[in-house]
Write an enzyme that holds these catalytic residues in place. Structure first.
Site, PDB file in Angstrom:
ATOM      1  N   ARG A 167      34.614  49.484  41.786  1.00 43.23           N
ATOM      2  CA  ARG A 167      35.935  49.185  41.232  1.00 43.23           C
ATOM      3  C   ARG A 167      35.795  48.865  39.748  1.00 43.23           C
ATOM      4  O   ARG A 167      35.289  47.798  39.377  1.00 43.23           O
ATOM      5  CB  ARG A 167      36.602  48.010  41.959  1.00 43.23           C
ATOM      6  CG  ARG A 167      37.945  47.636  41.321  1.00 43.23           C
ATOM      7  CD  ARG A 167      38.873  46.840  42.220  1.00 43.23           C
ATOM      8  NE  ARG A 167      38.444  45.476  42.442  1.00 43.23           N
ATOM      9  CZ  ARG A 167      39.229  44.531  42.996  1.00 43.23           C
ATOM     10  NH1 ARG A 167      40.455  44.838  43.374  1.00 43.23           N
ATOM     11  NH2 ARG A 167      38.762  43.323  43.195  1.00 43.23           N
ATOM     12  N   ASP A 196      39.001  34.376  43.792  1.00 45.21           N
ATOM     13  CA  ASP A 196      38.699  35.278  42.691  1.00 45.21           C
ATOM     14  C   ASP A 196      39.913  35.313  41.782  1.00 45.21           C
ATOM     15  O   ASP A 196      40.840  34.511  41.926  1.00 45.21           O
ATOM     16  CB  ASP A 196      38.280  36.666  43.183  1.00 45.21           C
ATOM     17  CG  ASP A 196      39.408  37.413  43.896  1.00 45.21           C
ATOM     18  OD1 ASP A 196      40.543  36.899  43.957  1.00 45.21           O
ATOM     19  OD2 ASP A 196      39.142  38.531  44.386  1.00 45.21           O
TER      20      ASP A 196
END
Length: 552
Positions: free
Chosen positions: A169, A453
Site C-alpha cells: 500500500r 493507526d
C-alpha cells in the site's frame, strides 16, 4: 536530508551530495530518472484532482450532500465485468496488515495469512529512515534474503510457497514526499508520495514478482472518485510499458475508505477494470471520512467511536453495497480490520476481546465478504476458522446479494448513540498518544488493547472537533431548546461538551500518562499542542498527518 530530482533534460538525476548515503543503493541514477519521469508525466494531473477534491468539499460545506453521479449512470447500469483475478489472489480469506519495518515484514510473510499488506500509509510514520528502510526490507523480502536480529532472536523468511502473498500500500494522492524534490531551477517541487512509494518498489521488484506470477500487487488508498482511479490506471500502464511488463500485469485492490468513493464503487471498478482484483471496506478511514465530508452538517454528528459499529445503518449499507457491487462485476469484496489485539495478562478480558473479533468476522463472512483483515498474527487462526467454516470455496462471488437495495439516504443516515465521559477522555488520550508515537517515528501503536493507526486516531481527532464545533443536539439525552435555540452537546451524564471540558481533560492527561509506558513519551507536549491547535481551528483539518509531517 533531501534528494533533488532534475527532470529537465534526460538523463534525470538526483543531487547525490544532498542524499542520505544509506539510500544510494535504492536511488541510483536509473531509478532517479524513472521517478523523475513519473513526476513529469503525472503530477500536474494529481494536483488537479486534489483541487477537484477541495471544490467538492466546498459544496458539501455549503450544505450539499454526496450522491450517485448522473453522468456515470450508464456505467452503473451496464453489463460488464473486471478482468479475471490471478491465481495468487483467488483465495484471500485472511490478510494481515502492518508497517514495513524488517521484523514486521518477516513476521507478516511468515504468519500463515493468505496475504500481507505492507503499509507505507496509515501504519508507517513516513520519516525518511522509515521509508527507505521499508523499501529495502521489501526488496530483500522479494529476493528471499531478508533477515533481522533483535531481542536475542534471529528472524528469517520461510520458503517461498509458505509465505503470504505480498500486497503493497503506497501513500495516498494527497501526500507528498518532502525529502525528494523535482528540480525546476529553484527550490523544487515535492514529489508525490504515492508515485515515489509505488514507483521505487516497482523499479526494484516488478520484474522478479512478475516472473513468479506474484504481481506486483497493490492496495490503493483514499480514492474519492473514478477520475482518481483512472489516474492510477494510467500510472500503472505507463510503468508496465517502461519496465517491459505485459499490460494489466500489475493488479490492485482499492480501499473504499472515503464517503465520496462509496457513491462511485462501480465507476472505480470500471476505471481499473483490466487490473482490479477487488474493493475493501476500509471501515476506520470511512468513519473518519463520513465526519470530515459532512463536517458542516449538524444533523450528522456521530456518537463516540466505540458506538459507531458496523451495525450502524450507514455502515451496514456501505458494506452490503460493496459486496453486491463487487460480486456483480467479478471482483472480491474484502472485509475490514477489527482493531482488537490479544490481552496477555487478563484471560477474561482477552476472551471478551476475542469474542468481539469472532462476531465481527462472522458478520463479514455471513454477509458475503471474500476475506478479512487482522492486525496481529495471533488473530489469524480465529479469523481463518470463521471463514473456513462458512466459506469452503476460495471466495463468495456466487453470492450476488441481489436483494440489497441501497439509496443515497442509506449511505448518509445519521447514527444513534451517546457520548460518555470515558469516550470523550479516551478520544483525547488516543489522539495525544498516537500523535506522540507518530512524531517519534512509530506509525501504529497499541493503546488499551486496540491497535491504533492513523485511521483510528483520525476518528478520535475529528470527533473532538465535531463535538466542540456543533451546538445542535442530535445525539445524547439533552433535548433541543423549545424556542429553537441551539443547545450544546452533552455527555450522557449531562456535562456540557465545551472547550472548558476539553481543557480539563488535556490538563490532566500528562499526569495520567506519567504512570504508564507510552511510546514517544518525549513528544507528548508536542502532541498536546498539535491537538489543541487542530481542535480549535474553525475548519476541520483534512488529515492530521499533513501538519504533523512538517514536524517529522
Amino acid at each position: 536530508m533531501s534528494a533533488v530530482l532534475k527532470p529537465a533534460a534526460p538523463p534525470a538525476s538526483i543531487d547525490l551530495p544532498m542524499m542520505d548515503a544509506a539510500a544510494d543503493d535504492l536511488l541510483d541514477a536509473p531509478a532517479q530518472a524513472f521517478l523523475a519521469r513519473l513526476h513529469q508525466r503525472f503530477d500536474a494531473r494529481r494536483r488537479a484532482l486534489l483541487a477537484d477534491r477541495r471544490r467538492r468539499q466546498a459544496r458539501f460545506d455549503a450544505g450539499g450532500l454526496p450522491g450517485f453521479r448522473p453522468d456515470t449512470r450508464r456505467i452503473r447500469e451496464g453489463d460488464w465485468r473486471v478482468a479475471p483475478i490471478p491465481a495468487a489472489l483467488q483465495d484471500r480469506r485472511v490478510e494481515i496488515t502492518g508497517p514495513v519495518d524488517p521484523k514486521m515484514v518477516i513476521n507478516a510473510l511468515n504468519s500463515g495469512a493468505k496475504c500481507y499488506m505492507a503499509d507505507f500509509e496509515d501504519s508507517t510514520s513516513p520519516t525518511w529512515t522509515n521509508v527507505i528502510a521499508g523499501q529495502r526490507a521489501l526488496r530483500e523480502a522479494v529476493a528471499g534474503t531478508l533477515t533481522f536480529e533483535g531481542g536475542g532472536k534471529h528472524y528469517a523468511l520461510r520458503p517461498g510457497p509458505e509465505r503470504a502473498v505480498l500486497i503493497v500500500r503506497p501513500r495516498g494522492w494527497h501526500l507528498d514526499e518532502k525529502h525528494v524534490r523535482i528540480d525546476d531551477g529553484g527550490a523544487g517541487e515535492r514529489m508525490s508520495a504515492a508515485l515515489f512509494d509505488l514507483g521505487l518498489f516497482d523499479w526494484h521488484n516488478a520484474a522478479a514478482l512478475a516472473a513468479r506470477d506474484r504481481g506486483p500487487y497493490f492496495y490503493l488508498p483514499k480514492l474519492q472518485s473514478m477520475e482518481e482511479a483512472a489516474l492510477w490506471d494510467d500510472v500503472l500502464a505507463h510503468i508496465e510499458g517502461e519496465l517491459g511488463l505485459p499490460q494489466g500485469q500489475m493488479k490492485v485492490t482499492v480501499l473504499i475508505e472515503t464517503l465520496p468513493a462509496a457513491f462511485e464503487m462501480d465507476e472505480i471498478l470500471y476505471a481499473l477494470r483490466t487490473r482490479i482484483a477487488g474493493l475493501n471496506c476500509g471501515r476506520w478511514d470511512y468513519i473518519f471520512s463520513y465526519i470530515r465530508t459532512l463536517r458542516a452538517h449538524r444533523d450528522r454528528v456521530l456518537p463516540e467511536r466505540g458506538q459507531v459499529t458496523m451495525a450502524q445503518p450507514f455502515l451496514k449499507a456501505y458494506s452490503e453495497l460493496l459486496i453486491q457491487t463487487c460480486h456483480r462485476r467479478g471482483a472480491h469484496a474484502m472485509g475490514g480490520m477489527a482493531a482488537q489485539i490479544p490481552i496477555g495478562n487478563d484471560e477474561e478480558a482477552n476472551e471478551r476481546a476475542l469474542a468481539r473479533v469472532r462476531a465481527d468476522k462472522l458478520r463479514e463472512v455471513t454477509a458475503g465478504h471474500d476475506g478479512t483483515w487482522v492486525a496481529h498474527p495471533a488473530l489469524i487462526p480465529l479469523a481463518r476458522e470463521v471463514f473456513d467454516e462458512r466459506m469452503p470455496t476460495p471466495h463468495q462471488q456466487h453470492l450476488g446479494r441481489e436483494e440489497v437495495v441501497v439509496t443515497a439516504a442509506d449511505l448518509l443516515a445519521p447514527s444513534l448513540g451517546t457520548i460518555t465521559r470515558i469516550g470523550f477522555e479516551n478520544n483525547v488520550e488516543v489522539c495525544v498518544r498516537y500523535l506522540a508515537a507518530w512524531l517519534d517515528g512509530h506509525g501504529c501503536v497499541p493503546i488499551h488493547w486496540l491497535m491504533e493507526d492513523a485511521a483510528t486516531a483520525e476518528i478520535a481527532r475529528a470527533q473532538l472537533w465535531q463535538w466542540l464545533h456543533h451546538a445542535d443536539q442530535p445525539i445524547g439525552r439533552v433535548p433541543a431548546a423549545a424556542d429553537g435555540a441551539r443547545c450544546p452537546l452533552h455527555l450522557d451524564d449531562g456535562t456540557v461538551i465545551d472547550e472548558a471540558l476539553f481543557d480539563r481533560v488535556l490538563l490532566g492527561l500528562p499526569s495520567r500518562l506519567a504512570a504508564q509506558p507510552v511510546v514517544g513519551a518525549a513528544r507528548i507536549p508536542d502532541a498536546i499542542a498539535m491537538l489543541e491547535d487542530l481542535t480549535r481551528r474553525d475548519t476541520l483539518e483534512d488529515f492530521l498527518t499533513l501538519p504533523a509531517y512538517e514536524r517529522l
